[in-house]
Design a protein around this motif. Sequence first.
Motif, PDB file in Angstrom:
ATOM      1  N   LEU A  85       0.865  -1.194   0.000  1.00  0.00           N
ATOM      2  CA  LEU A  85       0.000   0.000   0.000  1.00  0.00           C
ATOM      3  C   LEU A  85       0.893   1.233   0.000  1.00  0.00           C
ATOM      4  CD1 LEU A  85      -2.928  -0.238   2.593  1.00  0.00           C
ATOM      5  CD2 LEU A  85      -3.090   0.089   0.117  1.00  0.00           C
ATOM      6  N   ASP A  86       0.688   2.070  -1.011  1.00  0.00           N
ATOM      7  CA  ASP A  86       1.514   3.277  -1.103  1.00  0.00           C
ATOM      8  C   ASP A  86       0.743   4.326  -1.909  1.00  0.00           C
ATOM      9  OD1 ASP A  86       4.819   3.983  -1.015  1.00  0.00           O
ATOM     10  OD2 ASP A  86       3.553   5.161  -2.387  1.00  0.00           O
ATOM     11  N   ALA A  87       0.761   5.545  -1.422  1.00  0.00           N
ATOM     12  CA  ALA A  87      -0.014   6.607  -2.066  1.00  0.00           C
ATOM     13  C   ALA A  87       0.432   6.860  -3.504  1.00  0.00           C
ATOM     14  CB  ALA A  87       0.093   7.884  -1.241  1.00  0.00           C
ATOM     15  N   LEU A 143      -0.959  -7.887   2.562  1.00  0.00           N
ATOM     16  CA  LEU A 143      -1.171  -6.447   2.392  1.00  0.00           C
ATOM     17  C   LEU A 143      -0.137  -5.716   3.247  1.00  0.00           C
ATOM     18  CD1 LEU A 143      -2.996  -4.153   1.260  1.00  0.00           C
ATOM     19  CD2 LEU A 143      -4.326  -4.340   3.377  1.00  0.00           C
ATOM     20  N   VAL A 144       0.853  -5.122   2.584  1.00  0.00           N
ATOM     21  CA  VAL A 144       1.986  -4.528   3.306  1.00  0.00           C
ATOM     22  C   VAL A 144       1.728  -3.039   3.529  1.00  0.00           C
ATOM     23  CG1 VAL A 144       4.481  -4.190   3.351  1.00  0.00           C
ATOM     24  CG2 VAL A 144       3.521  -6.157   2.127  1.00  0.00           C
ATOM     25  N   VAL A 145       1.819  -2.629   4.790  1.00  0.00           N
ATOM     26  CA  VAL A 145       1.515  -1.252   5.164  1.00  0.00           C
ATOM     27  C   VAL A 145       2.752  -0.646   5.810  1.00  0.00           C
ATOM     28  CG1 VAL A 145      -0.103   0.202   6.416  1.00  0.00           C
ATOM     29  CG2 VAL A 145      -0.805  -2.058   5.636  1.00  0.00           C
ATOM     30  N   GLU A 159       4.658   4.969   9.965  1.00  0.00           N
ATOM     31  CA  GLU A 159       4.144   6.340   9.999  1.00  0.00           C
ATOM     32  C   GLU A 159       5.127   7.311   9.362  1.00  0.00           C
ATOM     33  OE1 GLU A 159       4.288   4.182  12.385  1.00  0.00           O
ATOM     34  OE2 GLU A 159       2.373   4.055  13.419  1.00  0.00           O
ATOM     35  N   ARG A 160       6.411   7.098   9.608  1.00  0.00           N
ATOM     36  CA  ARG A 160       7.381   8.094   9.170  1.00  0.00           C
ATOM     37  C   ARG A 160       7.912   7.828   7.778  1.00  0.00           C
ATOM     38  NH1 ARG A 160      11.606   9.771  13.637  1.00  0.00           N
ATOM     39  NH2 ARG A 160       9.649  10.163  14.711  1.00  0.00           N
ATOM     40  N   SER A 161       8.236   6.550   7.479  1.00  0.00           N
ATOM     41  CA  SER A 161       8.991   6.325   6.234  1.00  0.00           C
ATOM     42  C   SER A 161       8.340   5.378   5.253  1.00  0.00           C
ATOM     43  CB  SER A 161      10.403   5.849   6.581  1.00  0.00           C
ATOM     44  OG  SER A 161      10.333   4.855   7.563  1.00  0.00           O
ATOM     45  N   MET A 187      -0.464  -0.651  -4.502  1.00  0.00           N
ATOM     46  CA  MET A 187      -1.849  -0.164  -4.565  1.00  0.00           C
ATOM     47  C   MET A 187      -1.983   1.194  -3.877  1.00  0.00           C
ATOM     48  SD  MET A 187      -5.160  -1.710  -2.629  1.00  0.00           S
ATOM     49  CE  MET A 187      -5.269  -3.221  -3.520  1.00  0.00           C
ATOM     50  N   ALA A 188      -2.621   2.121  -4.581  1.00  0.00           N
ATOM     51  CA  ALA A 188      -2.883   3.441  -3.987  1.00  0.00           C
ATOM     52  C   ALA A 188      -4.363   3.586  -3.670  1.00  0.00           C
ATOM     53  CB  ALA A 188      -2.463   4.539  -4.956  1.00  0.00           C
ATOM     54  N   LEU A 189      -4.637   4.310  -2.599  1.00  0.00           N
ATOM     55  CA  LEU A 189      -6.011   4.724  -2.281  1.00  0.00           C
ATOM     56  C   LEU A 189      -6.078   6.198  -2.649  1.00  0.00           C
ATOM     57  CD1 LEU A 189      -5.936   2.957   1.157  1.00  0.00           C
ATOM     58  CD2 LEU A 189      -7.355   2.257  -0.776  1.00  0.00           C
ATOM     59  N   PRO A 190      -6.827   6.529  -3.701  1.00  0.00           N
ATOM     60  CA  PRO A 190      -6.791   7.903  -4.206  1.00  0.00           C
ATOM     61  C   PRO A 190      -7.205   8.914  -3.144  1.00  0.00           C
ATOM     62  CG  PRO A 190      -7.983   6.452  -5.698  1.00  0.00           C
ATOM     63  CD  PRO A 190      -7.738   5.662  -4.451  1.00  0.00           C
ATOM     64  N   THR A 213      -6.414   3.650   8.884  1.00  0.00           N
ATOM     65  CA  THR A 213      -7.458   4.052   7.935  1.00  0.00           C
ATOM     66  C   THR A 213      -7.174   3.458   6.563  1.00  0.00           C
ATOM     67  OG1 THR A 213      -7.592   6.126   9.137  1.00  0.00           O
ATOM     68  CG2 THR A 213      -8.671   6.055   7.000  1.00  0.00           C
ATOM     69  N   ALA A 214      -5.890   3.431   6.172  1.00  0.00           N
ATOM     70  CA  ALA A 214      -5.523   2.852   4.882  1.00  0.00           C
ATOM     71  C   ALA A 214      -5.844   1.355   4.856  1.00  0.00           C
ATOM     72  CB  ALA A 214      -4.035   3.097   4.605  1.00  0.00           C
ATOM     73  N   VAL A 215      -5.549   0.662   5.953  1.00  0.00           N
ATOM     74  CA  VAL A 215      -5.869  -0.772   6.012  1.00  0.00           C
ATOM     75  C   VAL A 215      -7.380  -0.971   5.912  1.00  0.00           C
ATOM     76  CG1 VAL A 215      -5.844  -2.820   7.503  1.00  0.00           C
ATOM     77  CG2 VAL A 215      -3.794  -1.412   7.291  1.00  0.00           C
TER      78      VAL A 215
HETATM   79  C1  LIG Z   1       1.103   7.549   7.322  1.00  0.00           C
HETATM   80  S1  LIG Z   1       1.454   6.643   5.925  1.00  0.00           S
HETATM   81  C2  LIG Z   1       3.188   6.885   5.686  1.00  0.00           C
HETATM   82  C3  LIG Z   1       3.538   8.127   5.067  1.00  0.00           C
HETATM   83  C4  LIG Z   1       5.028   8.202   4.855  1.00  0.00           C
HETATM   84  N1  LIG Z   1       5.490   9.534   5.083  1.00  0.00           N
HETATM   85  C5  LIG Z   1       5.484   7.702   3.499  1.00  0.00           C
HETATM   86  O1  LIG Z   1       6.543   8.122   3.082  1.00  0.00           O
HETATM   87  O2  LIG Z   1       4.858   6.857   2.883  1.00  0.00           O
HETATM   88  C6  LIG Z   1       1.518   4.991   6.505  1.00  0.00           C
HETATM   89  C7  LIG Z   1       1.202   3.947   5.473  1.00  0.00           C
HETATM   90  O3  LIG Z   1      -0.191   3.949   5.183  1.00  0.00           O
HETATM   91  C8  LIG Z   1      -0.385   3.553   3.833  1.00  0.00           C
HETATM   92  N2  LIG Z   1      -1.061   4.637   3.135  1.00  0.00           N
HETATM   93  C9  LIG Z   1      -1.370   5.861   3.625  1.00  0.00           C
HETATM   94  N3  LIG Z   1      -2.033   6.579   2.719  1.00  0.00           N
HETATM   95  C10 LIG Z   1      -2.146   5.802   1.616  1.00  0.00           C
HETATM   96  C11 LIG Z   1      -2.765   5.963   0.345  1.00  0.00           C
HETATM   97  N4  LIG Z   1      -3.402   7.074   0.002  1.00  0.00           N
HETATM   98  N5  LIG Z   1      -2.680   4.958  -0.549  1.00  0.00           N
HETATM   99  C12 LIG Z   1      -2.079   3.790  -0.205  1.00  0.00           C
HETATM  100  N6  LIG Z   1      -1.490   3.580   0.983  1.00  0.00           N
HETATM  101  C13 LIG Z   1      -1.528   4.561   1.887  1.00  0.00           C
HETATM  102  C14 LIG Z   1       0.970   3.256   3.256  1.00  0.00           C
HETATM  103  O4  LIG Z   1       1.258   1.881   3.382  1.00  0.00           O
HETATM  104  C15 LIG Z   1       1.876   4.072   4.137  1.00  0.00           C
HETATM  105  O5  LIG Z   1       3.198   3.575   4.138  1.00  0.00           O
END
Ligand SMILES: C[S@@+](CC[C@H](N)C(=O)[O-])C[C@H]1O[C@@H](n2cnc3c(N)ncnc32)[C@H](O)[C@@H]1O
Length: 214
Positions: free
Chosen positions: A152-154, A168-170, A173-175, A189-192, A204-206
């Motif tokens: 999961l990655d934006a 499902l890899v999450v 918070e920081r990196s 996978m991105a959640l728009p 919330t992403a999970v």
């Molecule tokens: C708070 S976010 C981490 C943000 C972090 N600064 C980064 O560089 O990715 C924690 C995790 O939630 C998931 N996540 C958060 N927003 C997301 C999105 N819009 N789409 C997919 N995954 C998301 C991702 O797995 C992310 O690594």
Amino acid sequence: MKVALEGFHCVKHALRFAPECVSDVVVRDPAAVRALAERLAPDVVDLLLSRAVVGEVAHHTGVSAVGAVPSPDRSVLSARTSPLVLLDAPRSPGNAGAVIRVAAAAGACGVAFTGTLDPWHPTVLRGSAGLHYALPVLRVGPSDVTGPLVVLDADGDPSASLPGDAVLVVGSERSGVGASLRERADLVMALPMRDGVSSLNLATAVAAALYRAR
Ligand SMILES: C[S@@+](CC[C@H](N)C(=O)[O-])C[C@H]1O[C@@H](n2cnc3c(N)ncnc32)[C@H](O)[C@@H]1O
């Protein structure tokens, strides 16, 4: 290992999903706890009160107990009929607990942790409301899991979908997701999100990913 089960909801879930792990149930006021349990969880009223002794309880719901940490079923690392959530080095115990709670609710087969956070840390257990007892919660190394790896990655693909047997890899918070898991991803996978919003909280992403798949 033993953990403190603090509060009605935590004790209720532990009794419901793993009664053999629960001991030393204490209630402050049996009549008040009976009324609460009859309203919120009639299925555990008798079990709860039959095991309870009356005593001092710090939690505002007036219920506490001691829980044994079960040996988790590690078969979910390789064989699954619903997604396994893998938290890659989470930092916040509250977030990790919220992930366990939603993973249990949405029917995930388990929650695995890489990194140093203790999955049974008291704040994680509080955040899950005791739902650690509803599914396997395990510590793993990044290479312990097999099967389709969905990161999961934006910045990923908003049209990607989650296979039923996925990991499902999450990210943290920081990196975000670390390199060793990211390199092995079958899908990202991105959640728009609306422009200007950088990320969702990881629980919330999970929730969004698991419920979208359901
Ligand atoms: C708070 S976010 C981490 C943000 C972090 N600064 C980064 O560089 O990715 C924690 C995790 O939630 C998931 N996540 C958060 N927003 C997301 C999105 N819009 N789409 C997919 N995954 C998301 C991702 O797995 C992310 O690594």
